[in-house]
Write a protein that holds these residues in place. Structure first.
Motif, short mmCIF file in Angstrom:
data_model
loop_
_atom_site.label_atom_id
_atom_site.label_comp_id
_atom_site.label_asym_id
_atom_site.label_seq_id
_atom_site.Cartn_x
_atom_site.Cartn_y
_atom_site.Cartn_z
N LEU A 1 33.52 51.35 -96.74
CA LEU A 1 33.37 52.57 -97.53
C LEU A 1 34.33 53.65 -97.06
O LEU A 1 34.95 54.35 -97.87
N LEU A 2 34.47 53.79 -95.74
CA LEU A 2 35.41 54.78 -95.21
C LEU A 2 36.83 54.47 -95.64
O LEU A 2 37.58 55.35 -96.04
N LYS A 3 37.19 53.19 -95.60
CA LYS A 3 38.56 52.79 -95.99
C LYS A 3 38.80 53.10 -97.46
O LYS A 3 39.89 53.55 -97.84
N LYS A 4 37.79 52.90 -98.30
CA LYS A 4 37.92 53.22 -99.73
C LYS A 4 38.27 54.70 -99.90
O LYS A 4 39.12 55.07 -100.73
N ILE A 5 37.63 55.55 -99.11
CA ILE A 5 37.88 56.99 -99.20
C ILE A 5 39.26 57.34 -98.65
O ILE A 5 40.04 58.06 -99.28
N THR A 6 39.57 56.84 -97.46
CA THR A 6 40.81 57.24 -96.79
C THR A 6 42.05 56.64 -97.45
O THR A 6 43.14 57.18 -97.29
N ASP A 7 41.89 55.57 -98.21
CA ASP A 7 43.02 55.02 -98.97
C ASP A 7 43.49 55.99 -100.04
O ASP A 7 44.60 55.88 -100.55
N GLN A 8 42.64 56.97 -100.37
CA GLN A 8 42.98 57.94 -101.42
C GLN A 8 43.53 59.25 -100.87
O GLN A 8 43.78 60.18 -101.62
N VAL A 9 43.70 59.33 -99.56
CA VAL A 9 44.22 60.57 -98.97
C VAL A 9 45.53 60.31 -98.26
O VAL A 9 45.80 59.20 -97.79
N TYR B 1 47.22 61.16 -95.13
CA TYR B 1 46.96 61.72 -93.81
C TYR B 1 47.62 60.83 -92.78
O TYR B 1 47.51 59.60 -92.84
N GLN B 2 48.34 61.46 -91.82
CA GLN B 2 49.16 60.66 -90.91
C GLN B 2 48.36 59.93 -89.83
O GLN B 2 48.75 58.87 -89.38
N ARG B 3 47.25 60.48 -89.42
CA ARG B 3 46.48 59.83 -88.35
C ARG B 3 45.53 58.77 -88.92
O ARG B 3 45.16 58.82 -90.09
N SER C 1 40.34 64.36 -84.00
CA SER C 1 41.24 63.23 -83.77
C SER C 1 41.19 62.18 -84.87
O SER C 1 41.96 61.23 -84.87
N GLY C 2 40.26 62.32 -85.81
CA GLY C 2 40.12 61.31 -86.87
C GLY C 2 38.92 60.42 -86.67
O GLY C 2 38.67 59.51 -87.46
N HIS D 1 36.56 67.33 -93.48
CA HIS D 1 36.66 68.13 -92.25
C HIS D 1 37.92 67.77 -91.48
O HIS D 1 38.58 68.64 -90.90
N ILE D 2 38.26 66.50 -91.47
CA ILE D 2 39.43 66.04 -90.70
C ILE D 2 40.73 66.42 -91.39
O ILE D 2 41.62 67.01 -90.78
N ILE D 3 40.85 66.11 -92.67
CA ILE D 3 42.13 66.37 -93.35
C ILE D 3 42.39 67.86 -93.56
O ILE D 3 43.54 68.29 -93.64
#
Length: 198
Positions: free
Chosen positions: A31-39, A41-43, A64-65, A93-95
């Motif tokens: 689920l996290l990967k599904k979200i982060t694939d859409q942003v 962000y370098q880290r 730190s991510g 919060h991270i991005i």
């Protein structure tokens, strides 16, 4: 480095080892990967699991991510979209660099005094206290609202019902009431108003 230090402080002060199954962890990581694939962000993002104990059901984003999710939160989840919404909130919060911004806002006066007086020991004290500062203050109401707006956009863009976020917030809410770690959060009623009015 700060990410590792903050995790160490949290593990020492609040958390214990997770008892989630491998399948539960892998589902959350997907689920996290599904979200982060859409942003953009370098880290790299990393999801870690802990038993929350007195913190209870919650998720925490570190600069730190790293996103820390408690077993108690996973136990409250009735639908994958609920966890997806919570993770989207933490990704925001991270991005949006809320952790770094919180540190800067909280330390600006000390840095100014150090610049004027030349007392470098104050800076050393500041740097060494950052993990504790982040764990004790967490995010401001302004940053929580920014993260909620991100969730609103994420759910809308992905055609996911907004009710999933309000449902999980309302289920988490009673667990937050007696824990000062989350005292800076806006009330659940205020946070869900935007989601329920649309």
């Amino acid at each position: 480095k700060f990410g590792d230090d903050i995790v160490a402080v949290l593990d020492y002060s609040y958390f214990s080892d997770s008892s989630l199954t491998i399948n539960e962890k892998e589902k959350s990581i997907k689920l996290l990967k599904k979200i982060t694939d859409q942003v953009n962000y370098q880290r790299e993002f990393q999801l870690v699991f802990r038993k929350g104990n007195e913190i209870g059901a919650n998720a925490l984003a570190l600069p730190s991510g790293i996103i820390m999710v408690t077993d108690e939160l996973i136990d409250l989840i009735n639908n994958d979209h609920e966890l997806e919404a919570v993770l989207a909130h933490e990704v925001a919060h991270i991005i949006e660099r809320h952790g770094i911004r919180q540190i800067l806002q909280g330390s600006a006066l000390l840095v100014l005094i150090t610049f004027i007086t030349g007392d470098v020991s104050s800076v050393v004290t500041l740097v060494s206290s950052i993990p504790i500062f982040l764990t004790e203050t967490y995010y401001s109401r302004e940053f929580e609202r920014e993260a909620d707006l991100y969730v609103y956009k994420y759910l809308t863009d992905n055609k996911i019902s907004l009710s999933h976020y309000t449902n999980i917030l309302e289920r988490i809410s009673p667990e937050e009431e007696n824990f000062n770690f989350l005292a800076s959060h806006p009330t659940t009623d205020n946070r869900t108003k935007m989601f329920k009015s649309n």
